[in-house]
Design a protein around this motif. Structure first.
Motif, PDB file in Angstrom:
ATOM      1  N   TYR A 245       0.865  -1.174   0.000  1.00 54.57           N
ATOM      2  CA  TYR A 245       0.000   0.000   0.000  1.00 54.57           C
ATOM      3  C   TYR A 245       0.906   1.230   0.000  1.00 54.57           C
ATOM      4  O   TYR A 245       1.585   1.493   0.989  1.00 54.57           O
ATOM      5  N   VAL A 246       0.940   1.930  -1.108  1.00 56.22           N
ATOM      6  CA  VAL A 246       1.801   3.094  -1.266  1.00 56.22           C
ATOM      7  C   VAL A 246       1.027   4.338  -0.856  1.00 56.22           C
ATOM      8  O   VAL A 246      -0.034   4.620  -1.403  1.00 56.22           O
ATOM      9  N   LYS A 247       1.563   5.065   0.113  1.00 55.98           N
ATOM     10  CA  LYS A 247       0.945   6.321   0.563  1.00 55.98           C
ATOM     11  C   LYS A 247       1.955   7.435   0.336  1.00 55.98           C
ATOM     12  O   LYS A 247       2.736   7.773   1.224  1.00 55.98           O
ATOM     13  N   PRO A 248       1.951   7.998  -0.880  1.00 54.18           N
ATOM     14  CA  PRO A 248       2.933   9.037  -1.199  1.00 54.18           C
ATOM     15  C   PRO A 248       2.885  10.235  -0.254  1.00 54.18           C
ATOM     16  O   PRO A 248       3.916  10.803   0.070  1.00 54.18           O
ATOM     17  N   GLU A 249       1.693  10.593   0.204  1.00 50.50           N
ATOM     18  CA  GLU A 249       1.582  11.762   1.080  1.00 50.50           C
ATOM     19  C   GLU A 249       2.268  11.537   2.424  1.00 50.50           C
ATOM     20  O   GLU A 249       2.623  12.486   3.110  1.00 50.50           O
ATOM     21  N   GLU A 250       2.482  10.273   2.798  1.00 48.93           N
ATOM     22  CA  GLU A 250       3.204   9.934   4.026  1.00 48.93           C
ATOM     23  C   GLU A 250       4.630   9.477   3.726  1.00 48.93           C
ATOM     24  O   GLU A 250       5.371   9.144   4.646  1.00 48.93           O
ATOM     25  N   ASN A 251       4.985   9.409   2.442  1.00 48.16           N
ATOM     26  CA  ASN A 251       6.305   8.951   2.007  1.00 48.16           C
ATOM     27  C   ASN A 251       6.597   7.539   2.525  1.00 48.16           C
ATOM     28  O   ASN A 251       7.721   7.218   2.892  1.00 48.16           O
ATOM     29  N   THR A 252       5.554   6.694   2.560  1.00 44.81           N
ATOM     30  CA  THR A 252       5.662   5.372   3.172  1.00 44.81           C
ATOM     31  C   THR A 252       4.968   4.314   2.332  1.00 44.81           C
ATOM     32  O   THR A 252       3.961   4.584   1.684  1.00 44.81           O
ATOM     33  N   VAL A 253       5.524   3.104   2.378  1.00 46.45           N
ATOM     34  CA  VAL A 253       4.883   1.932   1.795  1.00 46.45           C
ATOM     35  C   VAL A 253       4.584   0.977   2.948  1.00 46.45           C
ATOM     36  O   VAL A 253       5.472   0.642   3.734  1.00 46.45           O
ATOM     37  N   TYR A 254       3.332   0.577   3.053  1.00 43.67           N
ATOM     38  CA  TYR A 254       2.916  -0.381   4.070  1.00 43.67           C
ATOM     39  C   TYR A 254       2.808  -1.757   3.420  1.00 43.67           C
ATOM     40  O   TYR A 254       2.316  -1.871   2.299  1.00 43.67           O
TER      41      TYR A 254
END
Length: 66
Positions: free
Chosen positions: A43-52
């Motif tokens: 799950y890529v969350k660009p706004e958090e600069n994180t991949v879960y």
């Protein structure tokens, strides 16, 4: 059929292969073998600069985008 997924966000380009490789490294850093990995959701969350990550529908992990 060959497919490639790229995610582009704020002048960054992310490649699916690189994201999967980083997730597999998290898995193996926990002392597990890649052969024990039967499923992987990212799950890529660009706004958090994180991949879960969700490994085998059960274990969770995460990493930051470069």
């Amino acid at each position: 059929m060959k497919s490639t997924l790229y995610i582009e966000y704020q002048e960054k380009q992310l490649d699916e292969k690189d994201l999967v490789a980083k997730a597999k490294k998290i898995w193996t850093d926990k002392g597990k073998k890649v052969s024990e990995l039967s499923s992987l959701q990212l799950y890529v969350k660009p706004e958090e600069n994180t991949v879960y990550c969700v490994f085998n529908d059960d274990e969770k992990g995460e990493f930051y985008l470069d």
